[in-house]
Motif scaffolding. Sequence first.
Motif, short mmCIF file in Angstrom:
data_model
loop_
_atom_site.label_atom_id
_atom_site.label_comp_id
_atom_site.label_asym_id
_atom_site.label_seq_id
_atom_site.Cartn_x
_atom_site.Cartn_y
_atom_site.Cartn_z
N CYS A 1 1.58 5.30 -10.16
CA CYS A 1 2.43 4.31 -9.51
C CYS A 1 2.88 3.35 -10.60
O CYS A 1 2.07 2.59 -11.15
CB CYS A 1 1.65 3.58 -8.42
N THR B 1 0.45 5.43 0.07
CA THR B 1 -0.44 6.58 0.24
C THR B 1 0.32 7.84 -0.15
O THR B 1 1.41 8.11 0.39
CB THR B 1 -0.94 6.70 1.68
N GLU C 1 -4.38 6.85 -2.85
CA GLU C 1 -3.92 5.59 -2.26
C GLU C 1 -3.87 4.49 -3.32
O GLU C 1 -4.83 4.30 -4.07
CB GLU C 1 -4.84 5.17 -1.12
N ARG D 1 0.86 -1.19 0.00
CA ARG D 1 0.00 0.00 0.00
C ARG D 1 0.90 1.24 0.00
O ARG D 1 1.84 1.35 0.79
CB ARG D 1 -0.91 0.02 1.22
N ALA E 1 -5.57 13.27 -1.01
CA ALA E 1 -4.61 12.16 -0.92
C ALA E 1 -5.02 11.04 -1.86
O ALA E 1 -6.21 10.83 -2.14
CB ALA E 1 -4.53 11.65 0.52
N THR F 1 0.29 11.92 -0.41
CA THR F 1 -0.32 13.19 -0.02
C THR F 1 0.37 14.32 -0.78
O THR F 1 1.59 14.28 -0.99
CB THR F 1 -0.18 13.42 1.48
N THR G 1 -6.19 13.88 -9.03
CA THR G 1 -6.54 14.56 -7.79
C THR G 1 -6.46 16.07 -7.99
O THR G 1 -5.73 16.56 -8.86
CB THR G 1 -5.59 14.15 -6.66
N ALA H 1 -3.61 0.60 -3.29
CA ALA H 1 -3.74 -0.51 -2.35
C ALA H 1 -3.69 -1.84 -3.08
O ALA H 1 -3.90 -1.91 -4.30
CB ALA H 1 -5.03 -0.39 -1.55
N MET I 1 4.34 5.96 3.04
CA MET I 1 3.72 7.27 2.85
C MET I 1 4.66 8.13 1.99
O MET I 1 5.87 8.15 2.22
CB MET I 1 3.47 7.95 4.18
N GLU J 1 3.85 -0.99 3.68
CA GLU J 1 3.11 0.25 3.49
C GLU J 1 4.06 1.43 3.60
O GLU J 1 4.92 1.46 4.48
CB GLU J 1 1.98 0.37 4.51
#
Length: 551
Positions: free
Chosen positions: A474, A458, A496, A456, A494, A460, A490, A498, A532, A530
């Motif tokens: 990605c 994420t 994501e 995952r 944020a 921001t 966007t 997954a 960020m 995971e």
Amino acid sequence: MRDRTKLRLLVIVAALSVALALLSWGWRTDRDEPPQAHQDGDPSIEWIRRERTAYTEKLPDVTAPDDVSEQREATAATDDRRFVRFVFTAQHSATVSGLQFRLKLIERQARVEWSEAVTDDHGAAEAYISPRFSNCEVIVVDDNWEAKRVEHTFTAGQEELRIQVHPLWKVHVVAHYDDGEPFLGAISVSSDAQTPVPMDESDPQGTKLADAEPRKTATVTIRRIRGARDIRVSFRANVRPGYDSYHEVVSAAQISNDVTLHFTIPRSKWPKGNLVVDVSDVPFTPGVDRSWTIEIIQLETQSRVLRQTSLRLPINRKHVKNGLRPGSYQVTIVSGDLVASETIEIRDCEETMCAPKLAIGASVVVVILGDTGEGLVGAVLYSLPSLYVDYPAAPIEGSVAVSDGDGKAVLHGLSPNLGHLYVEARGYQPQEVPVVLAPGRTCDLGRVTLKPARGRITVTVSNAQSDCSYSIQCRAPASAAGGTKNTAVTRGEAVEFAAIPVRKYIILARHADGGGNIAIPVELTEESPEQMVEIDLSQLPATPRSRLGKD
């Protein structure tokens, strides 16, 4: 009675023949194509064949009558014809003598006539033109001069029409490598990228002037180069190991007609090697649609550098791959149920030869299941460990197989030297499966159950503009094979990604309508599945290219 009937039929046939002949003559007259060169005595236009030192003769101004029939009758009188002087000038040439051009005369009722002429020592051509022609087009057909097509509407009396032309030069290019060996690769010449020159109406951004294939002499003659402009000369020098393609801009001050330009091609700052694969072992029958595939994989990074499928064999049955970095490579050839694989070593500034021998390949069958025990549709069985699969996946002979509705996948044309295969599906973690392969045999791997992917990422974002949308991707790193271009749009929220496999990725951020990007590498592991990622969108270019014309 019968004689009269025959006579009538003959008269009808003769009348139809005359009508068809007249129609054919009218079509040839009206068509918009240049006929043969102008013949003396043509009443439509009379070229003045004598030399003039200055344009001093005064001719009476005559207004052409409006009635078409009167115009045609007036062509017989010299005083009723227009005197037109065509003057050709060039900015960087004193005179434009001997220039060949065509004159397209257009009548008010759309009838067209053509004439050809050559300029005198002063770059001019003079003619008396019938008043029944309302306008004309001047078309330069000389190999030494270039100009846009000029349209002109006649007025009463005498006229002078000035046409700007540009010289077209011939340049000789001589190129050698820095060790004195002659360069025999392909050469192309184009206008300088900063000042593109329109060579013709079909290509306003600059025209490729020459593209010479490998030859026996180091000298190449380039024709139709527009004078007084910088040119860019390109050499596809990577046909020789240790040399890359080379480009050089030549200024207008160095260029003149029939000049010889000398070039020296330097050795590459990052030397590479070449690979020549002898594919003589590939069965090939002319006229039979039987494809063959070549694949080259760099073993250190397990990345694919070439995959090509073709219905034809290369010249001399040798496939050449230039510009490979030093290292170990695996070359695989697949043709039907035949396969060949060989590992070779590429060295700096050297040419490596290999000739894989084809043999009957192996096959693998497997049933791919999910964590619930159901067969997975569209799952993938593949042989390259660095492959990042784009879904929906497409099968590739000897490399990728896609499962059916029951989760069954069959992969043919595998090298018996392979020891591992890989199984993957969307939302599941790839799994490595050991195999023992034999030529001409099918290896049944049974059922393979995949585990859900735990990865995952994420993302921001900050400093997003309120009137802009942004694209977050990605995707696979540059060294990997395949794509995996998961994309989200966007406006500042944020994003994501997954249920993605645990491995390396690149996160790209850019304006949704194009422009530059920000790239951030991310690595997911079993210990840290995971991650960020924070992206400052103010680092992107202020305005994407696609919006420049809208503001």
